[in-house]
Scaffold this motif. Structure first.
Motif, PDB file in Angstrom:
ATOM      1  N   LEU B  34       0.838  -1.208   0.000  1.00  0.00           N
ATOM      2  CA  LEU B  34       0.000   0.000   0.000  1.00  0.00           C
ATOM      3  C   LEU B  34       0.871   1.255   0.000  1.00  0.00           C
ATOM      4  O   LEU B  34       0.623   2.205  -0.753  1.00  0.00           O
ATOM      5  CB  LEU B  34      -0.917  -0.001   1.226  1.00  0.00           C
ATOM      6  CG  LEU B  34      -1.861   1.203   1.343  1.00  0.00           C
ATOM      7  CD1 LEU B  34      -2.896   1.181   0.235  1.00  0.00           C
ATOM      8  CD2 LEU B  34      -2.554   1.227   2.703  1.00  0.00           C
ATOM      9  N   TRP B  35       1.917   1.233   0.811  1.00  0.00           N
ATOM     10  CA  TRP B  35       2.819   2.387   0.851  1.00  0.00           C
ATOM     11  C   TRP B  35       3.592   2.533  -0.455  1.00  0.00           C
ATOM     12  O   TRP B  35       3.851   3.659  -0.905  1.00  0.00           O
ATOM     13  CB  TRP B  35       3.744   2.294   2.067  1.00  0.00           C
ATOM     14  CG  TRP B  35       3.044   2.776   3.303  1.00  0.00           C
ATOM     15  CD1 TRP B  35       2.426   2.024   4.264  1.00  0.00           C
ATOM     16  CD2 TRP B  35       2.846   4.150   3.690  1.00  0.00           C
ATOM     17  NE1 TRP B  35       1.860   2.840   5.213  1.00  0.00           N
ATOM     18  CE2 TRP B  35       2.104   4.148   4.898  1.00  0.00           C
ATOM     19  CE3 TRP B  35       3.224   5.380   3.133  1.00  0.00           C
ATOM     20  CZ2 TRP B  35       1.739   5.325   5.560  1.00  0.00           C
ATOM     21  CZ3 TRP B  35       2.856   6.548   3.795  1.00  0.00           C
ATOM     22  CH2 TRP B  35       2.129   6.521   4.988  1.00  0.00           C
ATOM     23  N   HIS B  85      -8.633   9.866  -3.891  1.00  0.00           N
ATOM     24  CA  HIS B  85     -10.049   9.756  -3.505  1.00  0.00           C
ATOM     25  C   HIS B  85     -10.978  10.096  -4.673  1.00  0.00           C
ATOM     26  O   HIS B  85     -12.065   9.534  -4.789  1.00  0.00           O
ATOM     27  CB  HIS B  85     -10.322  10.629  -2.275  1.00  0.00           C
ATOM     28  CG  HIS B  85      -9.887   9.981  -0.987  1.00  0.00           C
ATOM     29  ND1 HIS B  85     -10.001  10.573   0.245  1.00  0.00           N
ATOM     30  CD2 HIS B  85      -9.340   8.749  -0.754  1.00  0.00           C
ATOM     31  CE1 HIS B  85      -9.541   9.743   1.182  1.00  0.00           C
ATOM     32  NE2 HIS B  85      -9.123   8.644   0.599  1.00  0.00           N
ATOM     33  N   VAL B  88     -11.458   7.001  -6.574  1.00  0.00           N
ATOM     34  CA  VAL B  88     -12.437   6.095  -5.945  1.00  0.00           C
ATOM     35  C   VAL B  88     -13.847   6.526  -6.354  1.00  0.00           C
ATOM     36  O   VAL B  88     -14.680   5.706  -6.743  1.00  0.00           O
ATOM     37  CB  VAL B  88     -12.324   6.102  -4.400  1.00  0.00           C
ATOM     38  CG1 VAL B  88     -13.391   5.182  -3.791  1.00  0.00           C
ATOM     39  CG2 VAL B  88     -10.945   5.671  -3.943  1.00  0.00           C
ATOM     40  N   VAL B 123     -11.014  -0.683  -3.219  1.00  0.00           N
ATOM     41  CA  VAL B 123     -11.600   0.490  -2.557  1.00  0.00           C
ATOM     42  C   VAL B 123     -10.919   0.747  -1.214  1.00  0.00           C
ATOM     43  O   VAL B 123     -10.600   1.887  -0.866  1.00  0.00           O
ATOM     44  CB  VAL B 123     -13.120   0.304  -2.368  1.00  0.00           C
ATOM     45  CG1 VAL B 123     -13.690   1.354  -1.434  1.00  0.00           C
ATOM     46  CG2 VAL B 123     -13.823   0.354  -3.706  1.00  0.00           C
ATOM     47  N   THR B 124     -10.681  -0.324  -0.462  1.00  0.00           N
ATOM     48  CA  THR B 124     -10.045  -0.165   0.849  1.00  0.00           C
ATOM     49  C   THR B 124      -8.661   0.463   0.709  1.00  0.00           C
ATOM     50  O   THR B 124      -8.329   1.432   1.408  1.00  0.00           O
ATOM     51  CB  THR B 124      -9.909  -1.544   1.534  1.00  0.00           C
ATOM     52  OG1 THR B 124     -11.202  -2.132   1.617  1.00  0.00           O
ATOM     53  CG2 THR B 124      -9.320  -1.398   2.930  1.00  0.00           C
ATOM     54  N   ILE B 127      -8.950   4.215  -0.390  1.00  0.00           N
ATOM     55  CA  ILE B 127      -9.442   5.113   0.666  1.00  0.00           C
ATOM     56  C   ILE B 127      -8.364   5.304   1.732  1.00  0.00           C
ATOM     57  O   ILE B 127      -8.078   6.424   2.151  1.00  0.00           O
ATOM     58  CB  ILE B 127     -10.749   4.574   1.284  1.00  0.00           C
ATOM     59  CG1 ILE B 127     -11.892   4.746   0.270  1.00  0.00           C
ATOM     60  CG2 ILE B 127     -11.079   5.297   2.585  1.00  0.00           C
ATOM     61  CD1 ILE B 127     -13.236   4.287   0.772  1.00  0.00           C
ATOM     62  N   LEU B 128      -7.739   4.211   2.157  1.00  0.00           N
ATOM     63  CA  LEU B 128      -6.709   4.318   3.196  1.00  0.00           C
ATOM     64  C   LEU B 128      -5.497   5.117   2.705  1.00  0.00           C
ATOM     65  O   LEU B 128      -4.957   5.952   3.434  1.00  0.00           O
ATOM     66  CB  LEU B 128      -6.262   2.925   3.648  1.00  0.00           C
ATOM     67  CG  LEU B 128      -7.323   2.098   4.377  1.00  0.00           C
ATOM     68  CD1 LEU B 128      -6.810   0.690   4.651  1.00  0.00           C
ATOM     69  CD2 LEU B 128      -7.745   2.772   5.688  1.00  0.00           C
ATOM     70  N   ASP B 131      -6.266   8.694   2.855  1.00  0.00           N
ATOM     71  CA  ASP B 131      -6.261   9.157   4.251  1.00  0.00           C
ATOM     72  C   ASP B 131      -4.834   9.345   4.768  1.00  0.00           C
ATOM     73  O   ASP B 131      -4.546  10.304   5.493  1.00  0.00           O
ATOM     74  CB  ASP B 131      -6.986   8.145   5.154  1.00  0.00           C
ATOM     75  CG  ASP B 131      -8.494   8.142   4.941  1.00  0.00           C
ATOM     76  OD1 ASP B 131      -9.005   9.047   4.247  1.00  0.00           O
ATOM     77  OD2 ASP B 131      -9.165   7.235   5.472  1.00  0.00           O
ATOM     78  N   LEU B 132      -3.953   8.424   4.408  1.00  0.00           N
ATOM     79  CA  LEU B 132      -2.564   8.517   4.866  1.00  0.00           C
ATOM     80  C   LEU B 132      -1.869   9.733   4.250  1.00  0.00           C
ATOM     81  O   LEU B 132      -1.123  10.448   4.931  1.00  0.00           O
ATOM     82  CB  LEU B 132      -1.807   7.222   4.524  1.00  0.00           C
ATOM     83  CG  LEU B 132      -2.273   5.990   5.314  1.00  0.00           C
ATOM     84  CD1 LEU B 132      -1.762   4.696   4.674  1.00  0.00           C
ATOM     85  CD2 LEU B 132      -1.827   6.065   6.775  1.00  0.00           C
ATOM     86  N   LEU B 134      -3.377  12.473   3.121  1.00  0.00           N
ATOM     87  CA  LEU B 134      -4.007  13.663   3.701  1.00  0.00           C
ATOM     88  C   LEU B 134      -3.447  13.936   5.093  1.00  0.00           C
ATOM     89  O   LEU B 134      -3.168  15.081   5.459  1.00  0.00           O
ATOM     90  CB  LEU B 134      -5.527  13.457   3.755  1.00  0.00           C
ATOM     91  CG  LEU B 134      -6.373  14.586   4.321  1.00  0.00           C
ATOM     92  CD1 LEU B 134      -6.197  15.869   3.507  1.00  0.00           C
ATOM     93  CD2 LEU B 134      -7.857  14.186   4.337  1.00  0.00           C
ATOM     94  N   SER B 135      -3.267  12.874   5.877  1.00  0.00           N
ATOM     95  CA  SER B 135      -2.727  13.029   7.225  1.00  0.00           C
ATOM     96  C   SER B 135      -1.327  13.614   7.189  1.00  0.00           C
ATOM     97  O   SER B 135      -0.991  14.502   7.978  1.00  0.00           O
ATOM     98  CB  SER B 135      -2.705  11.674   7.947  1.00  0.00           C
ATOM     99  OG  SER B 135      -4.022  11.272   8.242  1.00  0.00           O
ATOM    100  N   HIS B 138      -1.230  17.335   6.467  1.00  0.00           N
ATOM    101  CA  HIS B 138      -1.476  18.138   7.671  1.00  0.00           C
ATOM    102  C   HIS B 138      -0.252  18.144   8.576  1.00  0.00           C
ATOM    103  O   HIS B 138       0.142  19.176   9.111  1.00  0.00           O
ATOM    104  CB  HIS B 138      -2.679  17.578   8.440  1.00  0.00           C
ATOM    105  CG  HIS B 138      -3.990  17.933   7.824  1.00  0.00           C
ATOM    106  ND1 HIS B 138      -4.601  19.142   8.031  1.00  0.00           N
ATOM    107  CD2 HIS B 138      -4.810  17.250   6.999  1.00  0.00           C
ATOM    108  CE1 HIS B 138      -5.752  19.185   7.371  1.00  0.00           C
ATOM    109  NE2 HIS B 138      -5.900  18.041   6.732  1.00  0.00           N
ATOM    110  N   ARG B 139       0.321  16.962   8.772  1.00  0.00           N
ATOM    111  CA  ARG B 139       1.437  16.819   9.697  1.00  0.00           C
ATOM    112  C   ARG B 139       2.648  17.658   9.267  1.00  0.00           C
ATOM    113  O   ARG B 139       3.322  18.268  10.092  1.00  0.00           O
ATOM    114  CB  ARG B 139       1.824  15.338   9.775  1.00  0.00           C
ATOM    115  CG  ARG B 139       2.925  15.025  10.734  1.00  0.00           C
ATOM    116  CD  ARG B 139       3.185  13.512  10.748  1.00  0.00           C
ATOM    117  NE  ARG B 139       4.444  13.221  11.358  1.00  0.00           N
ATOM    118  CZ  ARG B 139       4.633  13.153  12.669  1.00  0.00           C
ATOM    119  NH1 ARG B 139       3.619  13.329  13.476  1.00  0.00           N
ATOM    120  NH2 ARG B 139       5.824  12.920  13.158  1.00  0.00           N
ATOM    121  N   VAL B 162      -8.852  22.426   1.739  1.00  0.00           N
ATOM    122  CA  VAL B 162      -9.621  21.188   1.900  1.00  0.00           C
ATOM    123  C   VAL B 162     -11.123  21.483   1.819  1.00  0.00           C
ATOM    124  O   VAL B 162     -11.866  20.793   1.119  1.00  0.00           O
ATOM    125  CB  VAL B 162      -9.277  20.506   3.253  1.00  0.00           C
ATOM    126  CG1 VAL B 162     -10.200  19.328   3.523  1.00  0.00           C
ATOM    127  CG2 VAL B 162      -7.819  20.052   3.259  1.00  0.00           C
TER     128      VAL B 162
END
Lengths: 347, 347
Positions: B34-35, B85, B88, B123-124, B127-128, B131-132, B134-135, B138-139, B162
């Protein structure tokens, strides 16, 4: 534990959503509806994560709730985001019998004569709502008026929560492809990754760090959180087959019909009884009579007892992690009470 | 403009992904994959957003690239998250002819004998991964060693990016339900919301704020960014019907087949020619001959000219927003060159 301490969190969330709705009104009624749905998704839960943040914070000597409240809000919104995206992954249109965001936007598409686009509206709304909640979870922490070191430690916790939860969510989905029962160890690590870290370990540790607690206190709460988080999930899995739906509000057929990989199934898979049980696991049209038969077999093969013992064992180890030298008595007693509710829930 | 200045961004991203992959290896090969997919998704683009951050930063007197690079990384990962996203939402399994994250996890499911679960894996994972990304967007901003006020201003920009992009994405999906052509105004505001704000306005303003620029400079770059972002999208929409696929790498049938709401269509909808054009818009099996006929009609009804004029007009207004008193000459010239590439692209 929850009612009093999370009042400020509710107020803060209301303020956030009121402001967002106002901004959203510049972009049309669909976007306002999306924010309404998101606020609804973040309400009605038990606010367990904010309660844990605040309990650890105040229990370890923290006093400034203007610092702890945004941290509590952050973990609540993280949970909201995960639940929403999890529902997209599972194609769920409702949660606990109420239309979720996807469900609400399905209805909205129909009401706007866009029935052929209902699926697209539903997925879009839910993905975006999760992104918005996740963004605010980060923002709430990032805006804390604390020094760089403290901010770094809190952001590291949030980062770990997101990172490990994603690993657990992916494992959960790829595990369901397995044609054989998982091992008990596999089930346990997925429970820890998918839920225990972000729901118990990280909120407790965030409250402790913000209170300026010692490394020993932070470690103790982390270990407690991981173990008790798993204990809660183990009990949920047992109640998902053996519970009383009138008390749990949860069907006792769904997990069996979906073939959910629980420790019940993992243990049963190692016994001679498995050949008889296997045909019912993942049987989409499983009846209540089938389920009753499965319950009998899970009892007689020892799976129920093994799952019960696992939950109790995690609970005992969680309490043992609460070193009295590192966790002040009032907080320790509160957490021991919480631990009791993890396993002693009505069947 | 891009090659030199974004080298540090590439290095920083490589470092981030190497560390993430190492952490992911504790959670099994699917998570490492995934990474890997996420890193691939963040590579290969033109790094337009980082280039804009760095151009504004250095062009307005900023010198400390250890501050500007994480901001540039943040906007690149925000873009990555949105693209993932968006795919998706659109059920896309590839991007520019290469399998995207969903496509790669579809293949992965098949290779692991989980073909019946391929959709869920796809899809999983997507989506993940979003999210990673996007996180981390922010970080990267949240960890900047700047004071609370500066951090607040940068986080406000990210928040706006956003918030507005989500509004635009939702509008884009709900607009496609419309049975009539949208108005030109509706199309323009969706373009601005969905792309121009996060891709042009926010990166330019973030670089300017970080450089300590004046309010006048920040406003000028914001106005330029919104206008030029729309100009780029308008030109993309024209090339999507009238372009040379050999040069743009983009089919000239897809937009017509999908019934994409562009200013071409919006303008055509106001002319007597629309009745003849309408049957071809959204025609799933539209042929090249059909497309050629539509092109002729879009020309003769004046839609092509109107769209061209709109793009040129936005470009002119973007350049006019670059008040020489607020934008130093080297930066101004760089941005004027960029503006030229928005409209003068090969057909």
């Amino acid at each position: 534990m929850h009612e009093i301490q999370t009042l400020g969190v509710g107020t803060e969330l209301q303020r956030f959503f009121a402001a967002a709705r106002l901004r959203a009104s510049d972009y049309g009624p669909h976007y306002v509806a999306l924010w309404d749905s998101l606020e609804q998704a973040s309400s009605g839960g038990k606010r367990v994560r904010p309660a844990l943040v605040l309990a650890a914070f105040t229990g370890l000597g923290g006093t400034d709730l203007t610092l702890a409240t945004p941290v509590a809000v952050s973990f609540e919104l993280l949970h909201t985001a995960f639940v929403i995206h999890d529902d997209v992954i599972d194609h769920d249109l409702d949660r606990r019998g109420v239309a979720n965001i996807a469900g609400q936007f399905t209805e909205r598409a129909l009401a706007h004569g866009a029935g052929h686009q209902a699926g697209a509206w539903a997925v879009t709304a839910a993905i975006l709502a999760g992104d918005l909640a996740l963004s605010e979870a980060h923002r709430a922490l990032a805006m804390l008026p604390v020094d760089l070191e403290m901010r770094g430690r809190l952001l590291d916790l949030l980062d770990r929560a997101v990172f490990v939860s994603a690993a657990g969510e992916l494992a959960d989905v790829t595990n369901t492809a397995s044609k054989h029962p998982l091992t008990v160890t596999q089930v346990l690590s997925t429970l820890e990754q998918k839920t225990a870290v972000y729901s118990f370990e990280a909120p407790l540790q965030a409250g402790a760090i913000l209170a300026g607690a010692s490394a020993a206190s932070i470690d103790a709460l982390g270990a407690f959180g991981r173990l008790i988080g798993v204990a809660f999930q183990l009990t949920d899995d047992i109640l998902g087959v053996f519970g009383d739906p009138a008390k749990t509000g949860k069907s006792v057929l769904t997990d069996l019909r979906e073939g959910k990989q629980t420790t019940l199934i993992a243990h049963a898979g190692t016994t001679p009884g498995w050949a008889e049980i296997a045909p019912f696991i993942g049987k989409a049209d499983l009846t209540e009579a089938d389920a009753e038969a499965v319950r009998g077999m899970l009892r007689s093969c020892g799976a129920l007892q093994a799952a019960d013992e696992l939950a109790t064992d995690h609970c005992t180890r969680a309490v043992a992690a609460l070193d009295p030298a590192a966790v002040p008595t009032p907080l320790r007693e509160l957490l021991i009470t919480l631990a009791g509710t993890a396993v002693n829930r009505s069947r």
